[in-house]
Design an enzyme around this catalytic site. Structure first.
Site, PDB file in Angstrom:
ATOM      1  N   CYS A   2     -21.505 -49.778   8.440  1.00  0.00           N
ATOM      2  CA  CYS A   2     -21.769 -50.824   7.474  1.00  0.00           C
ATOM      3  C   CYS A   2     -22.871 -50.422   6.512  1.00  0.00           C
ATOM      4  O   CYS A   2     -23.386 -49.310   6.550  1.00  0.00           O
ATOM      5  CB  CYS A   2     -22.179 -52.103   8.210  1.00  0.00           C
ATOM      6  N   ALA A  52     -15.388 -53.140   9.898  1.00  0.00           N
ATOM      7  CA  ALA A  52     -15.122 -53.561  11.273  1.00  0.00           C
ATOM      8  C   ALA A  52     -14.448 -52.436  12.060  1.00  0.00           C
ATOM      9  O   ALA A  52     -13.386 -51.952  11.678  1.00  0.00           O
ATOM     10  CB  ALA A  52     -14.236 -54.810  11.274  1.00  0.00           C
ATOM     11  N   GLU A  80     -22.950 -47.111  15.295  1.00  0.00           N
ATOM     12  CA  GLU A  80     -22.235 -47.265  16.555  1.00  0.00           C
ATOM     13  C   GLU A  80     -23.160 -46.845  17.691  1.00  0.00           C
ATOM     14  O   GLU A  80     -23.794 -45.790  17.626  1.00  0.00           O
ATOM     15  CB  GLU A  80     -20.976 -46.385  16.590  1.00  0.00           C
ATOM     16  N   SER A 380     -16.035 -35.451  13.380  1.00  0.00           N
ATOM     17  CA  SER A 380     -16.270 -34.264  12.566  1.00  0.00           C
ATOM     18  C   SER A 380     -17.196 -33.287  13.293  1.00  0.00           C
ATOM     19  O   SER A 380     -17.843 -33.645  14.274  1.00  0.00           O
ATOM     20  CB  SER A 380     -16.883 -34.680  11.218  1.00  0.00           C
TER      21      SER A 380
END
Length: 616
Positions: A2, A52, A80, A380
């Site tokens: 976000c 989200a 996260e 990644s």
């Protein structure tokens, strides 16, 4: 993933300023295309834009914790937390209850339980702000490796903050000014921890908590690299690296939305992809999606350079077939990388000039946009080279022993940045050489040392430190801005702090035990990969070899130099520019001339579109 923004002012009632906070928050709508929100109290205003990923229905922000109808704390959070399930279980045992499945609520409840000590509890990539209603204080917290960005600007009575500079710059009290230090960081690939290019703007250092109270602002480093004796033998070290990688990738595969990997066919991304595919197969899931990038016609026009010897495509296809991914190859047109609209979008995403790695920013933006059409989360391979010693200069004693950052030594620097088009008097005034040497000395002085460590080992530890605290930050910033500009969340398993702490303390002799780059990683993941990929030499993200791209840069530079109102013209050396434009196309290596033009053009566009005042 976000975008967050906020404003704290202990001398003003911010309930009358909701519109300003809304404007700050909306500058980052690309970071959070799914939802937005604002929470305002008397002295604090928090904003949020949401992408989200976990608990799509329940993770709305800003998130408020209440007790008996009384507000306790409010959180605006980006990132996260990969150990949120374990933390939720621990918090429940301590009496907390949860109304959502989101990691956001776990972070908020963790603050109520442990205060600012929650930072040490979190495993993940994050940048968040918590306003404690009871204590009337703000915490700004950034993850250990600086994967997610967080900026702040002290103002009388408080602070303004945001995930990106644009959020802070949207406030009328923040000037768009760059001083000598800021321009130095633009002209050289140097990223000083805590500093931002805009004058007065600060970046929360990785692994740091910033506390804002009525009496002022304080910082606390809750994590940094430390030197510890490594007692494991080689076999144990290889097995430990493998175990940490397996656990990290497994944690980072958790998602309520489509997930994929970014695959270049190199050792780093192939290891992540192979581990992800192995885990999904063990869980009875389908094949992992993987994506690679190349340019139309690049196979015919490919040419090697100091950093790149072989094209990616054959290795990508072999790895994808070997582990059974559902693979897509994204082919880009080189001409679109110079498209003014694309470059303007990239600049808005970075808030900075496209000063180095010229075409890589727009090509990453185009790649991530294509990936986003099919996936919301990608894994990644960033940071493996910095962690395991993947760059050629790690094994070049002359470069590794220089008194400047290895990537800025004469043999290497033109691959990244070239300031040769700038006026000599400007470079002298800025003392670019002294700046780079001082910055390197400062970085080395921070590096932890182990008592009794041999001089060579100490030197290589310092080299690893400057890569993990300086160079990798530029890569993570590039990845973050280009991915979030398309609403794609990119996770970086090699930045897991447990892995970083362990490998950082492995002696260089063991890291390079077979005389090659990234010996430990190759040994730890070798059984997962086809032999060609396992033995492949380091190759960076692909760059276009189409002469039409360089021609477009030349055409734009001619236009800039012909316009007396171009702000960058006062900073350039007309003779050097004329010499470059007069040379045959491709006269030098692709990177050298192109990097100089990219830097000049990027700076001109930035000074113009951002209305930046240069104050030297």
């Amino acid at each position: 993933m976000c975008g967050i923004a906020g404003w704290v002012d202990f001398g003003r009632d911010l309930r009358q300023e909701r519109h300003r906070l809304t404007l700050m928050t909306e500058t980052m709508s690309c970071r959070g295309p799914d939802a937005g929100g604002v929470w305002v109290d008397r002295h604090a205003a928090l904003g949020h834009r949401r992408l989200a990923v976990i608990d799509i229905e329940g993770g709305t922000q800003p998130m408020l914790a209440e007790e008996a109808g009384e507000a306790l704390a409010c959180l605006t959070y980006s990132g996260e937390v990969y150990n949120f399930a374990e933390l939720r279980q621990e918090l429940r045992a301590r009496g907390h209850s949860f109304r959502t499945r989101s990691d956001t609520e776990v972070v908020l409840r963790a603050y109520l339980e442990w205060g600012e000590g929650l930072a040490e509890k979190l495993n993940g990539m994050f940048a968040f702000a918590i306003w404690d209603v009871r204590k009337q204080e703000l915490l700004l917290v950034r993850d250990r490796m600086g994967i997610k960005p967080l900026y702040y600007y002290p103002v009388p009575g408080g602070v303004l903050f945001g995930s990106e500079p644009k959020a802070v710059l949207a406030h009328p009290d923040v000037p768009r000014r760059v001083d000598a230090d800021g321009l130095r960081e633009v002209l050289a690939l140097v990223k000083t921890p805590g500093q931002a290019v805009f004058a007065g703007l600060k970046e929360v250092r990785p692994g740091t908590v910033v506390r804002v109270r009525g009496e002022g602002l304080t910082e606390r480093r809750y994590w940094q690299l430390t030197a510890r004796e490594h007692t494991d033998d080689l076999g144990t070290t290889i097995r430990t690296v493998r175990s940490l990688l397996e656990d990290t990738v497994e944690r980072q595969l958790v998602s309520d939305v489509p997930l994929c990997t970014l695959l270049s066919g190199g050792l780093d991304s192939s290891t992540i992809t192979a581990l992800a595919a192995k885990h999904q197969l063990a869980q009875g899931g389908g094949p992992v999606r993987s994506f690679s990038v190349d340019f139309h016609g690049n196979a015919e026009k490919f040419g090697d350079d100091p950093m790149r010897g072989l094209a990616d495509a054959p290795f990508v296809r072999e790895l994808a077939a070997h582990v059974g991914t559902e693979h897509s190859e994204i082919l880009l047109e080189s001409t679109t990388l110079a498209d003014p609209e694309v470059r303007a979008t990239v600049q808005r995403a970075t808030d900075l000039p496209l000063a180095y790695w010229g075409d890589l920013y727009p090509s990453l933006y185009r790649l991530f946009g294509a990936v986003r059409e099919q996936s919301t989360v990608a894994l990644s391979g960033e940071a493996a080279d910095e962690l395991f010693g993947g760059y050629p200069w790690f094994r070049d004693p002359e470069t590794a022993g220089a008194d400047v950052f290895p990537w800025l030594t004469p043999r290497i620097r033109n691959y990244f940045v070239d300031d040769s088009l700038f006026a000599p008097e400007l470079l002298t005034k800025l003392d670019m050489g002294g700046f780079v040497r001082d910055s390197y000395a400062q970085a080395l002085a921070e590096a932890p040392v182990l008592a009794g460590e041999p001089a060579e080992e100490r030197r290589m530890r310092g080299l690893g430190y400057v890569h993990l605290t300086r160079f990798v930050q530029a890569l993570l910033d590039r990845k973050d801005r280009m991915s979030m500009a398309t609403g794609l969340e990119v996770r970086v398993p090699f930045c897991d702090h447990r892995l970083v702490e362990y490998v950082f303390n492995v002696p260089w002799e063991m890291k390079s035990f077979d005389g090659r780059e990234k010996s430990l990683l190759r040994a730890a993941a070798g059984d997962l990969l086809p032999e060609s990929v396992r033995q492949r030499v380091k190759a960076p993200y692909p760059s276009t070899h189409d002469p039409a791209y360089e021609q477009s840069l030349r055409d734009e530079l001619r236009t800039v130099m012909a316009d007396s109102a171009s702000p960058v013209s006062e900073l350039l050396d007309p003779k050097q520019v004329a010499d470059l434009l007069g040379r045959p196309l491709g006269h030098k290596s692709l990177q050298s001339d192109r990097m100089g033009m990219e830097l000049a053009l990027g700076l001109n566009s930035w000074l113009t579109s951002y209305d930046v005042t240069v104050d030297l």
